[in-house]
Design an enzyme around this catalytic site. Sequence first.
Site, PDB file in Angstrom:
ATOM      1  N   TYR A 142      53.614  40.243  28.342  1.00 19.82           N
ATOM      2  CA  TYR A 142      53.403  38.989  29.068  1.00 19.82           C
ATOM      3  C   TYR A 142      54.055  37.802  28.354  1.00 19.82           C
ATOM      4  CZ  TYR A 142      49.983  40.421  32.640  1.00 19.82           C
ATOM      5  OH  TYR A 142      49.368  40.972  33.731  1.00 19.82           O
ATOM      6  N   LYS A 192      50.937  54.198  24.824  1.00 19.48           N
ATOM      7  CA  LYS A 192      52.009  55.061  25.335  1.00 19.48           C
ATOM      8  C   LYS A 192      52.871  55.423  24.131  1.00 19.48           C
ATOM      9  CE  LYS A 192      54.125  57.125  28.719  1.00 19.48           C
ATOM     10  NZ  LYS A 192      53.518  58.205  29.525  1.00 19.48           N
ATOM     11  N   ASP A 224      48.828  56.897  31.134  1.00 21.68           N
ATOM     12  CA  ASP A 224      48.845  57.632  32.406  1.00 21.68           C
ATOM     13  C   ASP A 224      47.639  58.559  32.506  1.00 21.68           C
ATOM     14  OD1 ASP A 224      49.965  59.049  30.285  1.00 21.68           O
ATOM     15  OD2 ASP A 224      51.538  60.008  31.488  1.00 21.68           O
ATOM     16  N   ASP A 248      45.667  44.986  32.185  1.00 18.10           N
ATOM     17  CA  ASP A 248      45.687  44.357  33.510  1.00 18.10           C
ATOM     18  C   ASP A 248      45.501  45.425  34.587  1.00 18.10           C
ATOM     19  OD1 ASP A 248      46.175  42.305  35.476  1.00 18.10           O
ATOM     20  OD2 ASP A 248      48.196  43.129  35.711  1.00 18.10           O
ATOM     21  N   ASP A 252      41.762  46.584  36.762  1.00 16.40           N
ATOM     22  CA  ASP A 252      41.634  46.583  38.229  1.00 16.40           C
ATOM     23  C   ASP A 252      41.155  47.948  38.718  1.00 16.40           C
ATOM     24  OD1 ASP A 252      42.438  43.949  38.584  1.00 16.40           O
ATOM     25  OD2 ASP A 252      43.941  44.437  40.109  1.00 16.40           O
TER      26      ASP A 252
HETATM   27  C1  IPM Z   1      44.392  39.030  35.748  1.00 18.32           C
HETATM   28  C2  IPM Z   1      45.458  38.599  36.716  1.00 18.32           C
HETATM   29  C3  IPM Z   1      46.480  37.771  35.939  1.00 18.32           C
HETATM   30  C4  IPM Z   1      47.086  38.655  34.879  1.00 18.32           C
HETATM   31  C5  IPM Z   1      47.563  37.127  36.800  1.00 18.32           C
HETATM   32  C6  IPM Z   1      46.976  36.288  37.903  1.00 18.32           C
HETATM   33  C7  IPM Z   1      48.507  36.321  35.968  1.00 18.32           C
HETATM   34  O1  IPM Z   1      46.023  39.694  37.338  1.00 18.32           O
HETATM   35  O2  IPM Z   1      43.722  38.166  35.155  1.00 18.32           O
HETATM   36  O3  IPM Z   1      44.199  40.240  35.605  1.00 18.32           O
HETATM   37  O4  IPM Z   1      48.026  39.412  35.157  1.00 18.32           O
HETATM   38  O5  IPM Z   1      46.627  38.591  33.733  1.00 18.32           O
HETATM   39 MG    MG Z   2      45.044  41.536  36.925  1.00 16.19          MG
END
Ligand code: IPM
Ligand code: MG
Length: 365
Positions: A142, A192, A224, A248, A252
Amino acid sequence: MKDLSLLVLPGDGIGPEVTAEALRVLHRVARHADVTLTISHGAFGGASLDAHDVPVTDDLLERACASGAVLLGAVGGPKWDALPSHLRPERGLLALRKAMGVYANLRPARFFDALADASPLKRSLTEGVDLVVVRELTGGIYFGEPRGVSGSGDARRGVNTLAYSEMEIRRIGRIAFELAMRRDKRLTSVDKSNVLEVMALWREVMTSLSAEYPEVKLDHLYVDNCAMQLVSGPRQFDVIVTGNLFGDILSDEAAALTGSLGMLPSASIGDGPGLFEPVHGTAPDIAGKGLANPLATILSVAMLVEHALGRRDLAVAIERAVENTLSAGHRTGDIARGGEKVIGTTAMGDAVLAELETILKSEAA
Ligand code: IPM
Ligand code: MG
């Protein structure tokens, strides 16, 4: 008596609605704990673009760093999607994380019995899931340099850089080991290292740290494989530690397991004030309609109470209030199934506050 100066950044979309409910909960808990809250608000993300033409101002970054904690709603929305990348609301979020030095992002994903049917996985797989993803937040791909797009024609080339120093790996590792010590003492480091040198360093540093935490059972998974195990056997995980990009993605995935993104809080911590925000986005389709689920932001306030006020007991009280609210059958649209009755954002806030009241009173008795 303690003081807490809180900077609230409601942000965009449903952000203002959900932070308003979470603040009601924080006020109630502060009164109980005899904490004086000083609250100020700031424009962030799209709201800042509208007011100041940038997703975050230097002044706001300074105020965030000087605060006792920051509570954030959500940023972004279709209105600002077409902006060049350096002006997108997401850039504001990255700048805020970097400026505050919140290098550790804690994202708990928990099974709620009342929401078992909202998960895409069978109850037999999700029952009892209680894990935390510890995501490195201020480094990795990032932020790595060089970055950008250069050249022209077929030679046009995009570059980002995945780099971690030993110091960066060690400090996120420490947070994860310490967290595992307070939980079930199991830590999975995700990398990885079979392909990437930087990840081989990651594994080496995590392994060497484990000597300081002999009680914690450390294991390593390739990313993975971890993505697969999260859906095939999520109960095996207690604490997962990983880099920025993998975290990230995996957070999710972990969020989806539990049935609703609308339920998941996060805390980003470092050496200074922490940043507390729900994991969900701005949900532009329902923004301003009083329909959003405020529980993730309320649970983020629970994390704030634990990390910024050092009151784990009151964080637990908020978590229990949320659980009781769900058990009593209260549902916003995102977590309602079949013929379940749907209530709005404020009514959900009212329900949590009522449960919290009962819990605080019974504790005082
Ligand atoms: C998160 C989001 C952010 C990230 C985006 C909105 C920049 O997806 O907080 O997980 O990638 O960190
Ligand atoms: Mg995210």
